[in-house]
Design a protein around this motif. Structure first.
Motif, PDB file in Angstrom:
ATOM      1  N   PHE A 342       0.866  -1.124  -0.095  1.00 13.15           N
ATOM      2  CA  PHE A 342      -0.024  -0.027  -0.116  1.00 13.15           C
ATOM      3  C   PHE A 342       0.817   1.163  -0.118  1.00 13.15           C
ATOM      4  CE2 PHE A 342      -2.577   3.468   1.896  1.00 13.15           C
ATOM      5  CZ  PHE A 342      -3.776   3.315   1.314  1.00 13.15           C
ATOM      6  N   ALA A 343       1.984   1.391   0.641  1.00 13.15           N
ATOM      7  CA  ALA A 343       3.136   2.487   0.693  1.00 13.15           C
ATOM      8  C   ALA A 343       3.373   2.709  -0.589  1.00 13.15           C
ATOM      9  CB  ALA A 343       3.757   2.212   1.701  1.00 13.15           C
ATOM     10  N   GLU A 344       3.820   1.712  -1.242  1.00 14.45           N
ATOM     11  CA  GLU A 344       4.120   1.832  -3.041  1.00 14.45           C
ATOM     12  C   GLU A 344       3.007   2.352  -3.719  1.00 14.45           C
ATOM     13  OE1 GLU A 344       6.053  -0.725  -6.461  1.00 14.45           O
ATOM     14  OE2 GLU A 344       5.719  -1.712  -4.538  1.00 14.45           O
ATOM     15  N   ILE A 345       1.764   1.842  -3.456  1.00 12.42           N
ATOM     16  CA  ILE A 345       0.813   2.154  -4.493  1.00 12.42           C
ATOM     17  C   ILE A 345       0.498   3.722  -4.110  1.00 12.42           C
ATOM     18  CG2 ILE A 345      -1.774   1.922  -4.435  1.00 12.42           C
ATOM     19  CD1 ILE A 345      -1.241  -0.891  -4.335  1.00 12.42           C
ATOM     20  N   ARG A 346       0.484   4.010  -2.555  1.00 12.01           N
ATOM     21  CA  ARG A 346       0.338   5.374  -2.088  1.00 12.01           C
ATOM     22  C   ARG A 346       1.331   6.461  -2.831  1.00 12.01           C
ATOM     23  NH1 ARG A 346       3.794   8.334   0.995  1.00 12.01           N
ATOM     24  NH2 ARG A 346       3.819   6.436   2.580  1.00 12.01           N
ATOM     25  N   VAL A 347       2.481   6.081  -3.025  1.00 17.26           N
ATOM     26  CA  VAL A 347       3.621   6.812  -3.776  1.00 17.26           C
ATOM     27  C   VAL A 347       3.066   7.123  -5.069  1.00 17.26           C
ATOM     28  CG1 VAL A 347       5.883   7.247  -4.449  1.00 17.26           C
ATOM     29  CG2 VAL A 347       5.234   6.334  -2.229  1.00 17.26           C
ATOM     30  N   GLN A 348       2.486   5.930  -5.723  1.00 17.08           N
ATOM     31  CA  GLN A 348       2.387   6.059  -7.218  1.00 17.08           C
ATOM     32  C   GLN A 348       0.935   7.179  -7.315  1.00 17.08           C
ATOM     33  OE1 GLN A 348       4.244   5.076  -9.605  1.00 17.08           O
ATOM     34  NE2 GLN A 348       5.562   4.001  -8.340  1.00 17.08           N
ATOM     35  N   PHE A 349      -0.077   6.871  -6.502  1.00 19.68           N
ATOM     36  CA  PHE A 349      -1.221   7.604  -6.574  1.00 19.68           C
ATOM     37  C   PHE A 349      -1.182   8.749  -5.809  1.00 19.68           C
ATOM     38  CE2 PHE A 349      -2.302   3.537  -8.200  1.00 19.68           C
ATOM     39  CZ  PHE A 349      -3.427   3.490  -8.872  1.00 19.68           C
ATOM     40  N   SER A 350      -0.071   9.369  -5.319  1.00 23.11           N
ATOM     41  CA  SER A 350       0.046  10.674  -4.375  1.00 23.11           C
ATOM     42  C   SER A 350      -0.777  11.738  -5.194  1.00 23.11           C
ATOM     43  CB  SER A 350       1.317  10.946  -4.208  1.00 23.11           C
ATOM     44  OG  SER A 350       2.232  10.931  -5.298  1.00 23.11           O
ATOM     45  N   GLU A 351      -0.270  12.028  -6.625  1.00 22.61           N
ATOM     46  CA  GLU A 351      -0.802  12.903  -7.360  1.00 22.61           C
ATOM     47  C   GLU A 351      -2.357  12.886  -7.426  1.00 22.61           C
ATOM     48  OE1 GLU A 351       0.550  12.911 -11.330  1.00 22.61           O
ATOM     49  OE2 GLU A 351       2.838  13.311 -10.327  1.00 22.61           O
ATOM     50  N   MET A 352      -2.989  11.556  -7.316  1.00 22.89           N
ATOM     51  CA  MET A 352      -4.611  11.384  -7.353  1.00 22.89           C
ATOM     52  C   MET A 352      -5.159  11.999  -6.009  1.00 22.89           C
ATOM     53  SD  MET A 352      -6.781   8.141  -8.585  1.00 22.89           S
ATOM     54  CE  MET A 352      -6.508   7.350  -7.120  1.00 22.89           C
ATOM     55  N   LEU A 618      -1.557   3.357   8.973  1.00 15.23           N
ATOM     56  CA  LEU A 618      -0.032   3.482   9.363  1.00 15.23           C
ATOM     57  C   LEU A 618       0.467   4.548   8.256  1.00 15.23           C
ATOM     58  CD1 LEU A 618       1.415   0.069   9.673  1.00 15.23           C
ATOM     59  CD2 LEU A 618       1.806   1.793  11.264  1.00 15.23           C
ATOM     60  N   ASP A 619      -0.324   4.586   6.952  1.00 15.33           N
ATOM     61  CA  ASP A 619       0.029   5.508   6.049  1.00 15.33           C
ATOM     62  C   ASP A 619      -0.309   6.766   6.341  1.00 15.33           C
ATOM     63  OD1 ASP A 619       1.037   5.668   3.231  1.00 15.33           O
ATOM     64  OD2 ASP A 619      -0.785   6.761   2.948  1.00 15.33           O
ATOM     65  N   ASN A 620      -1.543   6.974   7.149  1.00 10.61           N
ATOM     66  CA  ASN A 620      -1.825   8.257   7.445  1.00 10.61           C
ATOM     67  C   ASN A 620      -0.883   8.998   8.573  1.00 10.61           C
ATOM     68  OD1 ASN A 620      -4.183   8.345   6.046  1.00 10.61           O
ATOM     69  ND2 ASN A 620      -5.483   7.552   7.413  1.00 10.61           N
ATOM     70  N   LEU A 621      -0.326   7.969   9.524  1.00 11.77           N
ATOM     71  CA  LEU A 621       0.498   8.339  10.278  1.00 11.77           C
ATOM     72  C   LEU A 621       1.990   8.838   9.925  1.00 11.77           C
ATOM     73  CD1 LEU A 621      -0.179   5.976  13.160  1.00 11.77           C
ATOM     74  CD2 LEU A 621      -0.803   8.193  13.309  1.00 11.77           C
ATOM     75  N   GLU A 622       2.299   8.273   8.483  1.00 11.07           N
ATOM     76  CA  GLU A 622       3.545   8.612   8.138  1.00 11.07           C
ATOM     77  C   GLU A 622       3.453  10.064   7.420  1.00 11.07           C
ATOM     78  OE1 GLU A 622       5.052   5.930   5.345  1.00 11.07           O
ATOM     79  OE2 GLU A 622       5.563   4.493   6.861  1.00 11.07           O
ATOM     80  N   MET A 623       4.749  10.619   7.395  1.00 15.25           N
ATOM     81  CA  MET A 623       4.996  11.978   6.711  1.00 15.25           C
ATOM     82  C   MET A 623       4.967  11.764   5.372  1.00 15.25           C
ATOM     83  SD  MET A 623       7.563  13.622   9.302  1.00 15.25           S
ATOM     84  CE  MET A 623       8.636  12.409   9.410  1.00 15.25           C
ATOM     85  N   ASP A 624       4.895  12.991   4.424  1.00 15.57           N
ATOM     86  CA  ASP A 624       4.837  12.917   3.284  1.00 15.57           C
ATOM     87  C   ASP A 624       6.389  12.388   2.826  1.00 15.57           C
ATOM     88  OD1 ASP A 624       3.575  13.589   0.320  1.00 15.57           O
ATOM     89  OD2 ASP A 624       5.386  14.756   0.341  1.00 15.57           O
ATOM     90  N   GLU A 625       6.546  11.961   1.614  1.00 13.95           N
ATOM     91  CA  GLU A 625       7.784  11.510   1.133  1.00 13.95           C
ATOM     92  C   GLU A 625       8.820  12.835   1.150  1.00 13.95           C
ATOM     93  OE1 GLU A 625       8.678   8.130   0.207  1.00 13.95           O
ATOM     94  OE2 GLU A 625       7.219   7.934   1.325  1.00 13.95           O
ATOM     95  N   GLU A 626       8.424  13.895   0.357  1.00 10.80           N
ATOM     96  CA  GLU A 626       9.100  15.108   0.393  1.00 10.80           C
ATOM     97  C   GLU A 626       9.324  15.617   1.743  1.00 10.80           C
ATOM     98  OE1 GLU A 626      10.695  16.118  -2.327  1.00 10.80           O
ATOM     99  OE2 GLU A 626       9.582  14.490  -3.458  1.00 10.80           O
ATOM    100  N   LEU A 627       8.689  15.405   2.668  1.00  5.44           N
ATOM    101  CA  LEU A 627       8.859  16.084   3.867  1.00  5.44           C
ATOM    102  C   LEU A 627       9.957  14.965   4.788  1.00  5.44           C
ATOM    103  CD1 LEU A 627       8.243  17.982   6.346  1.00  5.44           C
ATOM    104  CD2 LEU A 627       6.258  16.646   6.853  1.00  5.44           C
ATOM    105  N   LYS A 628       9.795  13.852   4.443  1.00  2.00           N
ATOM    106  CA  LYS A 628      10.826  12.834   5.027  1.00  2.00           C
ATOM    107  C   LYS A 628      12.267  13.483   4.662  1.00  2.00           C
ATOM    108  CE  LYS A 628       7.915   8.806   5.546  1.00  2.00           C
ATOM    109  NZ  LYS A 628       7.890   7.451   5.220  1.00  2.00           N
TER     110      LYS A 628
END
Length: 1340
Positions: A342-352, A618-628
């Motif tokens: 799901f984390a990988e899909i989230r990165v791909q669908f982050s624009e959506m 878990l994905d909601n608790l994580e920060m954005d990739e750029e913020l990381k």
């Protein structure tokens, strides 16, 4: 078109000179003429849109039609049958027209996008065929009713052919939701995700098959029951069984032996009568039982049956490991894989998921503006408000802290007031309810006034722009409707009243921020909720059409009942009873397919859907990739040290003069230090040795003193040692610390940097030559053996040098001594002399004294396991048993010695390594004091609720003593406690949720659940006298079970009372009932009683609560703990790609090299041929299939009893197994010839195969003897061992098994902590409830 519109809307459009205007006009005309025009005219476009909308409506109508098409629903209103037929015909015609238009545009088979070649079009064509078939079946059914003279036969099971129609809802969702990613990207994501999920599914099935085979051989036919002597085993009645029904074993077999008036008889019952669950008679039954037990639902009853039928150690070993591996380990592996996917899909669908709209001003409440006085914060809605003094005055009031505090207090008062209502089941309930109604109207008027004032103060647009105000406005409208007496009585709008308490979340900014972090990104969690709802609707409709025609089955009579049944399977509470009831109602031929259907559905929703909830949280608790990435850069720049002292030492900061505090002098590029006690710094302050004039003599002296077992020479010991104070001492301490740090870095890093001195500081002060006193130091050598020796020495060369391999050696000068090499050799020798590096590292985590205390505490806890209040004579109680007292005396004496030694050595409170430093040490002192008091007191009798019982409960905390002894277990507790803030926030949210639904439950069903315990009596006035109640005898379906005249019963008095387990008469009992359902346990009982007493509205209430509280609320705990662990581990700031690389490196460490011997020389042609043969892919796959075939021979039990029942089948299976073992022997011989014996023996898998092959002849030799039982046992154990070798032949399974093994090693301390906690609760349970003998299976 986009280029054209961009040019026409160019900002350079204002009028130009005439020539330029002509040129521009010509250019515009040319561009428009060259622009691609629409392919179809405007009417055709409108026609296509109209057809698309009609198809969407047709999908919805088709879904509604199939949900209504059941015999029970049509029986309620017969004309509905004709409406369903007309609707289906219209929908089918629309789909036919849509299919014809699509085929006309794209063709049938012309190109990959044609109607019969595209995957989605094929799916639509399949649905079209199903609709046509459904209409034909429906017309045929009506013809049998309209024309009975034709004698047409209609079979109800034909209706199951429309079970595929609910998939039309997927087409409706697809027509609305469109993916914005390219197809290739989506295919790549699906390919990678499906591969990971497939690997984990194979891993799961491996364990399931292993336990299924093992269960068949260990337990076999569990059909021995205690019955009366005259029982016919082929015709068992309810009167023949014991109460309750009990399994048994023959005398001396190790199980339960029947009483003297009953016999242990083998009953010949059908699977439908036995109930399917708990059977191990063949592989299919065992597989079904293992999967159901792995869901942790009802497995304890199967355990009890196995305990009664066989020796207890077999059942304990089998089920404890089954729950550990299948229910805990593999389930968590699924969660990990789904989370990563799901984390990988989230990165791909982050624009959506990110908003593409420009940020407007109403998103923020304040903004920065600059005026004459400088920069200041200004309210955004300042310019939207009316420019009147009244509006400004009201705005100041409503935004003031006092107004907000008053409103929060009013909300709290409203919630507390309604929580005080109690139902007494008399006439006063209605009177008090009227008074509470008027108070509620008053609160509603106050909150409505608040909303009106805010609207006037902020203005309507500014007010409604904020999400919080929208929520308040909705509550205002709903609670206003609830103020109407008729609606207040129906409780339709009571939700709006009780949800006011959710506004209290604003009172805590920390809680508000946490809630926004979890539920703020609504697209992910909301999308998952919608996905779960769609899955439930589709699967409920499919199950409805499959089982609504099954006679004597009330689980799928209509769509709401089917929805409740499928939702119950998701929650796993009582889902085995639902499945068993369905299997008993179906015929024998359909049982395997029905079982596969429900197992597949349960596997989908529990391992995938519920894991998705954890992944989303878990994905909601994580920060954005750029913020990381920004945080990583910021973390690299930070180089600070936490200077906070322990709390036990902070007290000295309040006493600046006594005792004397030392302030460390700051020097450039060094960290700040707080004031600390003088005695606290003595552990860092060491004397230093004055260097000699000749450096060679000095180095030789150091080497001799280090290599010799003696200490420093007499001259060194007699030198005067004077400790400096003040600035000189501060510099000495800091230099000593820095040099020690450099020394350790040089010793344990793979670098060739030169270090002048490897011992503790040998520097002298600046004033050493000018007559200032200098001091000599006893160098405290810290050997390398205390560190992780193996990991440190792996980087050393043979001579102990730390230089890289490609670094050239320096030319050693004459007389130079390699001090570093000598020290490394010494450390390396100390490590290699140890018995085992792992064993030495394991022992090095604690001192020998702590290990001794762990052993003594463990023995004492084992002694406590023998304490029991049974028998009632008391010989198993500690104060009556001399042997149990011995362990108690030993524990107290040894612990007294330990505490005295540690107190003398390290001090009690205010020393650096004090005995009492944290909560764990306080727990140690508490355990010691309670054990000492109990040993001195040793009461002869313990009363309930007495001080002696409280002391016994405190004594039960003794296993927790190990928490403070072993550092790794202490670290587990510390990691859990670090997430206390987040855990507390989740707890507060769940308590608020429980309070909201409990308050609603009190107003909805409070005082309405009481009834007579005799179901035939409906009035309280008639609930008198006695009646006969049937006793529970067995779960099996035997003759007379449903016959009141044959079923055993007893006479009990009629009582008008609430349900036994719960009620909603006041807020306390309501919250207790909802807390029980929060663990998924017992909620189906609450649902059934609410449905019987109050109807479907109450059932909706409990379903919403279970979905929100259990499926979302409880997964919050898992998400918070995992997120806290990653944060403490240091991987919280890693991006998805970095985390994948981190995991890959961890897996590479686990990977083992392939031990493939070199290919034989060309001259050895036979060996070359055999080498190519044995290393070929088809050869490996062939023998992997043989392993599976060999394991297939264990589908029935291998025992003497089975030999009597199915002798031919058992003989055939053993012959197949013998042939497979001959082929395995041939495989070993071929590999030994091809690889040579030494090359064959290099591989660990080959060695295991060889050992198992050697064990096989002993089985066939034993079959000749009379020891058949031992021979069969030995034989199936060999076959099971061979089955486990499939993990070595499959690379995916091998890697997953290595991952599991390493996870078990790393989590061993977590498992130990959990076991110790369970042991504490078990001991406390014996003290509190040891004499309780009430309830089903409590006596087990």
């Amino acid at each position: 078109m986009s280029e054209t519109s961009a040019m026409l809307s160019s900002p350079t459009w204002p009028p130009r000179p005439l020539c330029e205007w002509c040129e521009f006009t010509a250019l515009r005309t040319e561009i428009i003429s060259k622009t691609d025009l629409p392919k179809y005219p405007i009417p055709e476009l409108l026609h296509e849109r109209f057809l698309r909308d009609m198809v969407r409506i047709a999908c919805l109508l088709s879904m509604i039609s199939v949900c209504l098409h059941t015999p029970e629903t049509i029986k309620l209103w017969p004309p509905l049958n004709y409406f369903i037929l007309a609707n289906d015909v219209i929908v089918t015609l629309i789909f036919i027209i849509e299919a014809a238009v699509t085929a006309n545009q794209n063709g049938l088979t012309d190109n990959p996008n044609s109607y019969l070649r595209d995957r989605w079009y094929q799916f639509e064509f399949f649905l079209l065929i199903n609709h046509v078939l459904s209409c034909v079946i429906h017309v045929y059914e009506l013809c049998t009713l309209w024309f009975p003279s034709l004698h047409l036969a209609y079979y109800p099971w034909l209706g199951a052919l429309r079970s595929a129609r609910p998939f039309i809802f997927l087409r409706f969702i697809r027509s609305i939701v469109r993916f914005k990613l390219p197809k290739n990207r989506i295919k790549l994501i699906m390919k990678r995700s499906s591969q990971q999920i497939q690997n984990v599914t194979i891993f799961f099935m491996f364990f399931v098959f292993s336990y299924a085979i093992l269960g068949v051989q260990l337990f076999g036919r569990l059909n021995y029951h205690c019955v009366v002597p005259e029982t016919d085993p082929y015709n068992v009645t309810i009167r023949d069984l014991a109460i309750p029904d009990t399994m048994c074993s023959q005398p001396g077999a190790g199980g339960y032996e029947c009483p003297s008036n009953m016999v242990c008889m083998r009953l010949q019952l059908k699977p439908q009568e036995e109930g399917f669950y708990g059977q191990f008679s063949d592989f299919a039954s065992s597989l079904f039982t293992v999967y159901l037990a792995a869901s942790q639902e009802g497995w304890v009853y199967v355990l009890y049956d196995c305990l009664d039928s066989l020796p207890s150690f077999l059942a304990f070993f089998y089920f404890v490991t089954l729950i550990f591996f299948l229910a805990w380990l593999v389930k968590n592996v699924f969660i990990a894989v789904i989370t990563e996917t799901f984390a990988e899909i989230r990165v791909q669908f982050s624009e959506m998921w990110q908003t593409r709209e420009a940020t407007s001003d109403h998103v923020y409440t304040q903004k920065l503006e600059k005026d004459e006085d400088g920069w200041k914060l200004v309210e955004v809605d300042k310019y939207n408000r009316a420019h009147s003094n009244n509006s400004l005055f009201l705005h100041t009031i409503v935004t003031s802290l006092a107004f907000q505090t008053v409103m929060q207090l009013l909300i709290l008062a409203n919630a507390i007031f309604h929580a005080t209502f109690v139902f007494y089941h008399d006439e006063s309930d209605q009177i008090r309810k009227i008074w509470y109604y008027y108070v509620e109207v008053g609160f509603t008027v106050l909150f409505n006034t608040e909303v009106v004032i805010k609207i006037y103060a902020f203005g309507w647009k500014a007010y409604i722009a904020r999400g919080q105000h929208k929520f308040d406005c909705i509550l205002c409208v709903g609670s206003s409707l609830n103020a109407i007496w008729y609606l207040y009585e129906t409780n339709i709008f009571t939700y709006f009243q009780v949800f006011r308490i959710a506004r209290l979340i604003k009172a805590s900014p920390m809680l508000e921020d946490f809630v926004y972090k979890i539920f703020g990104p609504g697209k992910k969690l909301g999308g998952l909720v919608i996905f779960t709802g769609i899955l439930l609707i589709v699967t409920s409709a499919i199950s409805l059409q499959l089982f609504c025609y099954v006679p004597n089955l009330n689980k799928f009579t209509n769509f709401p009942v089917a929805f409740m049944s499928m939702f119950q399977i998701i929650t796993q509470e009582g889902w085995t009873d639902v499945v068993i009831e369905i299997l008993r109602a179906c015929n024998e031929q359909a049982v395997p397919f029905v079982a596969i259907y429900f197992v597949a559905y349960h596997l989908l929703v529990t391992l995938f859907v519920l894991s998705l909830f954890v992944a989303v949280i878990l994905d909601n608790l994580e920060m954005d990739e750029e913020l990381k990435k920004v945080k990583q850069l910021k973390a690299r720049e930070q180089d600070t040290i936490k200077t906070t002292l322990p709390m036990r030492l902070q007290i000295f900061n309040r006493f600046p003069t006594a005792p004397t505090m030392v302030t460390m002098k700051k020097v450039p590029s060094e960290f700040p230090l707080p004031k600390i006690r003088d005695s606290f710094t003595r552990q860092f302050a060491d004397e230093f040795v004055e260097p000699t004039e000749d450096p060679l003599i000095e180095i030789g002296f150091k080497v001799r003193s280090m290599l010799s077992k003696r200490g420093p020479s007499k001259e060194t010991r007699l030198q005067t040692r004077i400790r400096h104070v003040g600035h000189l001492s501060s510099k000495t301490i800091l230099n000593s610390m820095l040099n020690e740090s450099n020394r350790n870095r040089a010793l344990f890093s793979e670098s060739n940097q030169h270090l002048a001195s490897l011992t503790r500081s040998n520097t002298s002060s600046k004033h050493g030559k000018s007559g200032t006193l200098t001091t000599n130091s006893r160098s405290r050598t810290r050997g390398l053996a205390s560190l992780k020796g193996k990991n440190m020495v792996e980087g050393f060369k043979e001579n102990g040098d730390l230089r890289p391999e490609d670094t050239a050696r320096k030319v050693e000068k004459h007389g130079e001594i390699d001090f570093k090499a000598l020290q490394m050799k010494r450390a390396h020798a100390e490590i290699t002399r140890s018995f085992s590096p792992f064993f030495s590292d394991f022992l090095a985590i604690m001192t020998y004294l702590d290990w001794a205390m762990v052993l003594v505490t463990t023995l004492s806890c084992c002694s406590m396991l023998w304490e029991s209040p049974w028998p009632t004579t008391g010989e198993n109680l500690i104060f009556n048993n001399f042997y149990l007292q011995i362990a108690e005396y030993i524990f107290v004496l040894v612990m007294s010695f330990e505490l005295i030694v540690k107190c003398i050595a390290n001090g009690l409170f205010f020393t650096p390594k004090a005995l009492v430093t944290d909560v764990g040490d306080i727990l140690t002192i508490f355990i010691y004091i309670t054990s000492l008091i109990f040993l001195i007191w040793m009461p002869n009798h313990i009363e309930i609720n007495s001080w002696a019982q409280l002391l016994m409960i405190c004594r039960a905390m003794r296993p927790l003593r190990v928490y403070a002894l072993i550092p790794h277990i202490r670290r587990v507790v510390v990691e859990l406690c670090r997430g206390f803030r987040e855990i507390l926030l989740v707890t507060i949210l769940l308590v608020v949720l429980m309070f909201i639904f409990a308050s609603f439950g009190v107003q909805l069903v409070g005082g309405k659940l009481a009834s007579c315990n005799d179901p035939k009596i409906n009035d309280r006035e008639n609930c008198t006298g006695i009646y006969g109640v049937q006793l529970f005898v067995t779960r099996m379906e035997v003759f007379g079970k449903h016959d009141p005249s044959m079923h055993p019963s007893i006479w009990v008095p009629r009582v008008w009372t609430n349900p036994r387990n719960f009620n909603f008469d006041h807020i306390g009992n309501a919250m207790l009932a909802l807390f029980e359902t929060l663990s998924y346990k017992g909620w189906n009982v609450v649902r059934d009683i609410l449905y019987l007493r109050h109807g479907a509205w109450a059932v909706l209430f409990i379903h919403i609560y279970v979905f929100i509280g259990c499926m979302i609320g409880l997964t919050l705990f898992v998400g918070v703990v995992v997120a806290n662990y990653t944060e403490n581990r240091g991987t919280a700031l890693l991006t998805v790609d970095q985390r994948r690389w981190h995991d890959l490196k961890a897996r590479l460490k686990m990977a083992q090299p392939l031990h493939v011997p070199p290919k034989p020389p060309e001259s050895a042609k036979l060996r070359c041929y055999l080498y190519d043969l044995t290393t070929s892919r088809w050869f490996k796959q062939l023998f992997a299939a043989l392993v599976v075939l060999n394991s297939f021979t264990l589908v029935i039990p291998w025992n003497v009893m089975e030999e009597q029942d199915r002798k031919k089948l058992l003989l055939s299976l053993t012959v197949i197994s013998a042939i497979c073992n001959v082929l395995f022997t041939l495989e070993c011989l071929l590999k030994m010839i091809a690889f040579t014996i030494s090359g064959f023996w290099q591989s660990r898998r080959n060695r295991i195969d060889m050992i198992i092959t050697i064990l096989v002849p002993a089985y066939f030799a034993g079959g000749i003897t009379e020891w058949k039982r031992l021979t069969y046992t030995y034989g199936y154990l060999v076959v099971i061992l061979r089955f486990f070798t499939i993990a070595g032949r499959k690379s995916t399974l091998k890697m997953l098994m290595l991952t599991v093994v390493m996870s078990m090693v790393r989590s061993s301390f977590i498992i130990a902590a959990m076991f110790l906690l369970v042991l504490f609760y078990a001991n406390a349970g014996v003290v509190l409830f040891g004499m309780v003998k009430y309830g089903q299976a409590v006596g087990k």
